[in-house]
Design a protein around this motif. Structure first.
Motif, PDB file in Angstrom:
ATOM      1  N   LEU A  17       0.840  -1.197   0.000  1.00 43.32           N
ATOM      2  CA  LEU A  17       0.000   0.000   0.000  1.00 43.32           C
ATOM      3  C   LEU A  17       0.878   1.250   0.000  1.00 43.32           C
ATOM      4  O   LEU A  17       0.609   2.208  -0.717  1.00 43.32           O
ATOM      5  CB  LEU A  17      -0.940  -0.002   1.206  1.00 43.32           C
ATOM      6  N   GLY A  18       1.937   1.224   0.765  1.00 39.81           N
ATOM      7  CA  GLY A  18       2.850   2.364   0.811  1.00 39.81           C
ATOM      8  C   GLY A  18       3.472   2.656  -0.542  1.00 39.81           C
ATOM      9  O   GLY A  18       3.598   3.817  -0.947  1.00 39.81           O
ATOM     10  N   GLU A  19       3.866   1.610  -1.242  1.00 38.67           N
ATOM     11  CA  GLU A  19       4.453   1.786  -2.576  1.00 38.67           C
ATOM     12  C   GLU A  19       3.426   2.376  -3.548  1.00 38.67           C
ATOM     13  O   GLU A  19       3.768   3.229  -4.369  1.00 38.67           O
ATOM     14  CB  GLU A  19       4.973   0.454  -3.121  1.00 38.67           C
ATOM     15  N   MET A  20       2.193   1.917  -3.446  1.00 39.05           N
ATOM     16  CA  MET A  20       1.142   2.441  -4.333  1.00 39.05           C
ATOM     17  C   MET A  20       0.859   3.914  -4.021  1.00 39.05           C
ATOM     18  O   MET A  20       0.668   4.719  -4.927  1.00 39.05           O
ATOM     19  CB  MET A  20      -0.136   1.609  -4.205  1.00 39.05           C
ATOM     20  N   LYS A  21       0.831   4.244  -2.731  1.00 36.31           N
ATOM     21  CA  LYS A  21       0.614   5.644  -2.360  1.00 36.31           C
ATOM     22  C   LYS A  21       1.760   6.505  -2.888  1.00 36.31           C
ATOM     23  O   LYS A  21       1.529   7.585  -3.431  1.00 36.31           O
ATOM     24  CB  LYS A  21       0.519   5.791  -0.839  1.00 36.31           C
ATOM     25  N   ASP A  22       2.993   6.017  -2.704  1.00 39.80           N
ATOM     26  CA  ASP A  22       4.159   6.771  -3.194  1.00 39.80           C
ATOM     27  C   ASP A  22       4.047   7.016  -4.690  1.00 39.80           C
ATOM     28  O   ASP A  22       4.300   8.120  -5.172  1.00 39.80           O
ATOM     29  CB  ASP A  22       5.460   6.014  -2.911  1.00 39.80           C
ATOM     30  N   LYS A  23       3.650   5.997  -5.428  1.00 43.95           N
ATOM     31  CA  LYS A  23       3.601   6.086  -6.886  1.00 43.95           C
ATOM     32  C   LYS A  23       2.456   6.964  -7.378  1.00 43.95           C
ATOM     33  O   LYS A  23       2.628   7.780  -8.277  1.00 43.95           O
ATOM     34  CB  LYS A  23       3.474   4.679  -7.482  1.00 43.95           C
ATOM     35  N   HIS A  24       1.272   6.798  -6.799  1.00 36.49           N
ATOM     36  CA  HIS A  24       0.085   7.458  -7.337  1.00 36.49           C
ATOM     37  C   HIS A  24      -0.328   8.744  -6.612  1.00 36.49           C
ATOM     38  O   HIS A  24      -1.076   9.549  -7.178  1.00 36.49           O
ATOM     39  CB  HIS A  24      -1.089   6.484  -7.371  1.00 36.49           C
ATOM     40  N   ILE A  25       0.121   8.922  -5.381  1.00 30.38           N
ATOM     41  CA  ILE A  25      -0.259  10.121  -4.624  1.00 30.38           C
ATOM     42  C   ILE A  25       0.947  11.022  -4.416  1.00 30.38           C
ATOM     43  O   ILE A  25       0.867  12.223  -4.583  1.00 30.38           O
ATOM     44  CB  ILE A  25      -0.895   9.742  -3.266  1.00 30.38           C
ATOM     45  N   GLY A  26       2.056  10.416  -4.066  1.00 26.91           N
ATOM     46  CA  GLY A  26       3.282  11.168  -3.828  1.00 26.91           C
ATOM     47  C   GLY A  26       4.004  10.598  -2.630  1.00 26.91           C
ATOM     48  O   GLY A  26       3.398   9.922  -1.796  1.00 26.91           O
ATOM     49  N   PRO A  27       5.285  10.858  -2.526  1.00 29.17           N
ATOM     50  CA  PRO A  27       6.049  10.310  -1.406  1.00 29.17           C
ATOM     51  C   PRO A  27       5.668  10.968  -0.079  1.00 29.17           C
ATOM     52  O   PRO A  27       5.125  12.079  -0.058  1.00 29.17           O
ATOM     53  CB  PRO A  27       7.500  10.621  -1.779  1.00 29.17           C
ATOM     54  N   ILE A  28       5.980  10.288   1.002  1.00 33.79           N
ATOM     55  CA  ILE A  28       5.736  10.830   2.336  1.00 33.79           C
ATOM     56  C   ILE A  28       6.457  12.169   2.445  1.00 33.79           C
ATOM     57  O   ILE A  28       7.606  12.304   2.050  1.00 33.79           O
ATOM     58  CB  ILE A  28       6.232   9.849   3.419  1.00 33.79           C
ATOM     59  N   GLY A  29       5.751  13.163   2.967  1.00 31.10           N
ATOM     60  CA  GLY A  29       6.316  14.494   3.120  1.00 31.10           C
ATOM     61  C   GLY A  29       5.945  15.449   1.995  1.00 31.10           C
ATOM     62  O   GLY A  29       6.103  16.656   2.141  1.00 31.10           O
TER      63      GLY A  29
END
Length: 107
Positions: free
Chosen positions: A11-23
């Motif tokens: 889920l974290g990888e998908m969020k990073d890819k499609h929403i943006g990295p943490i921060g």
């Protein structure tokens, strides 16, 4: 015949890819909206458990029914004071946890 293996993503990888990295601003906005949505659902669920209408809860808190509706549908960012008043009116306990690295701050 062997089927090709599909790559799986966390889920974290998908969020990073499609929403943006943490921060990133996009990720921070997403996470904030998600928390507000969860909070709205908590308010609605608790209200229903107490067999209260939005209007009745509004009267207990001292706001209009429309304000309760906005809180439940997450279209309004609420102050901590308002959140505490809402749960207090329903005689429900709410806890806030603050974690610094691996330690929780207790109040």
């Amino acid at each position: 015949m062997e089927t090709p293996k599909m790559k799986t993503y966390s889920l974290g990888e998908m969020k990073d890819k499609h929403i943006g990295p943490i921060g990133s601003n996009e990720r921070d906005e997403y996470e904030y909206e998600l928390r507000m949505e969860v909070l709205g659902k908590m308010i609605k669920t608790t209200r229903r458990e107490r067999n209260l209408t939005q209007e009745e809860l509004g009267k207990l808190v001292g706001v209009q029914k429309a304000q309760i509706s906005k809180l439940e549908s997450s279209t309004n960012s609420a102050t901590i004071d308002t959140i505490l008043k809402v749960f207090s009116a329903m005689k429900a306990e709410i806890n806030f946890n603050v974690r610094l690295e691996d330690n929780f701050v207790k109040l």
